[in-house]
Structures are given as C-alpha cells and as structure tokens.
Design an enzyme around this catalytic site. Structure first.
Site, PDB file in Angstrom:
ATOM      1  N   GLY A 103      49.963 -31.592 -25.665  1.00 54.43           N
ATOM      2  CA  GLY A 103      49.422 -31.403 -27.050  1.00 54.43           C
ATOM      3  C   GLY A 103      49.197 -29.892 -27.525  1.00 54.43           C
ATOM      4  O   GLY A 103      49.713 -29.461 -28.162  1.00 54.43           O
ATOM      5  N   HIS A 104      48.730 -29.047 -26.432  1.00 53.98           N
ATOM      6  CA  HIS A 104      48.608 -27.741 -26.786  1.00 53.98           C
ATOM      7  C   HIS A 104      50.069 -27.006 -26.636  1.00 53.98           C
ATOM      8  O   HIS A 104      50.140 -25.921 -27.439  1.00 53.98           O
ATOM      9  CB  HIS A 104      47.920 -27.095 -25.551  1.00 53.98           C
ATOM     10  CG  HIS A 104      46.431 -27.468 -25.375  1.00 53.98           C
ATOM     11  ND1 HIS A 104      45.933 -28.090 -24.456  1.00 53.98           N
ATOM     12  CD2 HIS A 104      45.302 -27.365 -26.254  1.00 53.98           C
ATOM     13  CE1 HIS A 104      44.725 -28.409 -24.604  1.00 53.98           C
ATOM     14  NE2 HIS A 104      44.437 -27.810 -25.853  1.00 53.98           N
ATOM     15  N   ARG A 143      40.616 -34.123 -21.396  1.00 48.98           N
ATOM     16  CA  ARG A 143      39.483 -34.947 -20.891  1.00 48.98           C
ATOM     17  C   ARG A 143      40.426 -36.150 -20.218  1.00 48.98           C
ATOM     18  O   ARG A 143      39.517 -36.863 -19.425  1.00 48.98           O
ATOM     19  CB  ARG A 143      38.281 -35.235 -21.748  1.00 48.98           C
ATOM     20  CG  ARG A 143      37.578 -34.373 -22.080  1.00 48.98           C
ATOM     21  CD  ARG A 143      36.394 -34.712 -22.980  1.00 48.98           C
ATOM     22  NE  ARG A 143      35.218 -33.481 -23.310  1.00 48.98           N
ATOM     23  CZ  ARG A 143      35.235 -32.751 -24.185  1.00 48.98           C
ATOM     24  NH1 ARG A 143      36.241 -32.836 -25.031  1.00 48.98           N
ATOM     25  NH2 ARG A 143      34.231 -31.867 -24.144  1.00 48.98           N
TER      26      ARG A 143
END
Length: 347
Positions: free
Chosen positions: A47-48, A202
């Site tokens: 995602g980053h 997470r």
C-alpha cells in the site's frame, strides 16, 4: 579475421534512496522540480509502495519524491501499541527505493519535537471526535500536529495519503484548507491483498486464524456495496416500468406467485437504500462475531464523506461505508466509497 566478443558492461544499479535524519540535511538536499511527499510510520508494505509510485508519477521524472518514516508518539493513546509498532528501517529503505523514492526522511523524536511534547498543537475540531476520534481520544490532534510539522519540514508541492485512512485524509484536507497550507493533497485508493484484506502494517500481527476472521471487514463492505448495486438495478427497472403494481395484481389473480412477487419488488423498489446497505454489512459482521477467534466490532458507519455524519434514508450523492474492529489484540479499519443516485418520485 575474427574479433573477440566484447564483454558486456554490467548495468548500473538504480541509485538508492538517500537516507536523511535531520531537517538541516533535508533542506540541504538538491530539489529539482516538484516535490511530492508520502508520510508513513514505517513498516512499509505494498500500500505504501503504491503511494510512492503515484507520487513518482505525479512529480514526474524531473521531480523529487520524499518518504517520511516517523512513528509519532502523539497519536498513540493509553494502552495502544506504540512500543509494539514495527520498526523496519532497512526494509523500508529498500521498499521506498524500489517504488521510486529519492529521499527517505527518518527523523528522531528529538528532531521532530526538540522541546519535548509540544505545548501548542493542532486541534481536529468536531470531526475529530467522531468514529476513530470517539474510539481513540486525542488521536487526530496528535496526527494533525505531526502532519503539520512534517509539511513544514519537507515543504512539498503535493502530499499523498491513502483512502484507507479516510477520516485522517478528510481532516488533513480540512487543515490544509482552513490554515492555508500551500500544498495539494492527493488521495490514493486502498490497496488490498488478493483475498480482499486492506493492506496494513498491523496485518503482520494477525495469526492465520485471526486473519480468516479479519476478512469479514472487507466482506462486509463488499456485501453493502453489492446490496446497493442490486437495489439500484431494481430501482432502474421500477423507473422504466411504472405499471408493475397493476401487473403484479393481474399475475396474482392468475396464480403466478413468483412473477407477481418479482413485479411487486420492482414496483416498490423506491424504498430507501442506506438501511439495506447497513443491514447487509452488519449480517457479515455478526457472523464474524461468532467465529473463533471472534471479531469485536467498534463501529460500522455509512456516512457523508465531507462531514462523517450518518446519511439519511433519502440521501443522494457520494457516501462512505466504514468499519473498525478488533481481532485478537489487533485493531483494523477499512472503508469503501459508495454512490447513492437520486431517483424520481414513486408512481
């Protein structure tokens, strides 16, 4: 006469993203073209990487992409996972480099807060007390304070944030507007695993069993979206066939009960939609609450993305279906944009 085969020249490796630790080093770095910044707390994942790739595209080949890596203590409340939050700077540098970053700014806490915890902070206002803010008091004040500081330190032309953190994105946009920050805020769609789970730092804390339960978050959102799609299709049929009530009565008299039921459904398809979307999503979450391990729901909300207030049954326009829950000790969030189309009055 034969000539020796020339030895190929090895390709030069891509230049590594430079690591800078202080604001002075960052300000001393050459700044070609537009600067785009991606703010992270590290533990970078796909995602980053997508945020960085989008930043690279927007900055252009002559621009500069800066990734910040800073675990901000101000946005962790009592009992939250500040100490547990993963620190993986070496891997983060590799991920940032592969995605197209030029600089990685990884300051210490003392560099960002040289006088200790700041006495003057950004306050999130009413929006900061809803949903995530209600569950995590003070979280958004801490988030906005560090974003404001990092925007001043990095001085970007544009800053990119993920849609997964929708309330954070909305508050940053509001801060930039209200306080006249000279930066363009760009939203990047949520990146998902193949099974639908939204990418998050997470996720690594989930056991295999917890991960199976956690899939209920995205499944609930997709169920709500699919219910809305089915309802919109039925409403379109109703708009195109206003005489179905009479048709249903005639079919009933002929004993064609299944066709009559279908005609009745089309005739009454203008019933409100938000309640049905919530109902479909809640059904998935209720099943997950009975799983082992169970999903513990914080909230499910169907909201106006501008105000984060729950939408009414006659709502038309863009909306956001958002969910937050715990599985084991890991808290996860997710959301999905929806659109409620306006419809004419019932026949």
């Amino acid at each position: 006469m034969t000539h020796p085969t020339p030895t190929p020249t090895p390709a030069s490796p891509a230049p590594a993203a430079a690591l800078v630790r202080t604001a002075a080093e960052l300000h001393a770095a050459p700044r070609p073209g537009r600067r785009a910044v991606v703010m992270t707390m590290g533990a970078l994942h796909e995602g980053h990487a997508q945020l960085v790739r989008s930043a690279r595209e927007l900055a252009g080949p002559d621009g500069q992409v800066v990734v910040t890596v800073f675990v901000n203590p101000l946005q962790f409340g009592a009992g939250e996972d500040l100490d547990r939050y993963p620190r993986t700077l070496d891997a983060d540098l590799a991920t940032a480099r592969a995605a197209g970053a030029d600089l990685v700014f990884a300051p210490s806490v003392d560099e960002v807060y040289p006088g200790g915890e700041p006495q003057v902070r950004i306050t999130a206002g009413p929006l900061g007390g809803l949903l995530e803010g209600a569950t995590r008091p003070g979280h958004f004040d801490g988030m906005l304070t560090v974003v404001a500081k990092l925007l001043h330190l990095t001085r970007p032309d544009l800053a990119l944030y993920g849609q997964k953190d929708a309330q954070q994105l909305a508050l940053i946009r509001r801060m930039v507007q209200d306080l006249n920050f000279g930066v363009e805020i760009v939203a990047v769609p949520t990146v998902r695993e193949d099974d639908g789970l939204a990418r998050s730092s997470r996720n690594r804390f989930l056991s295999p069993a917890e991960r199976r339960t956690a899939l209920a978050l995205s499944r609930a959102l997709f169920a709500g979206r699919d219910r809305l799609g089915a309802q919109e299709a039925l409403r379109d049929r109703a708009d195109a066939a206003p005489g179905d009530s009479a048709r249903a009565g005639a079919l009933d008299a002929l004993g064609e009960s299944r066709l009559a039921a279908d005609a009745h459904a089309v005739a009454h398809a203008r019933l409100p939609g938000p309640a049905a979307v919530r109902e479909s999503a809640r059904a998935v979450l209720a099943d997950a609450a009975r799983a082992e391990p169970p999903l513990v729901l914080d909230y499910l909300a169907l909201i106006d993305p501008a105000t984060f207030a729950e939408i009414t049954e006659d709502y038309a326009g863009d909306a956001l279906l958002a969910v937050a829950a715990k599985v084991g000790t890991t808290r996860l969030i997710d959301n999905l944009p929806l659109h409620f189309a306006p419809h004419g009055a019932a026949s």
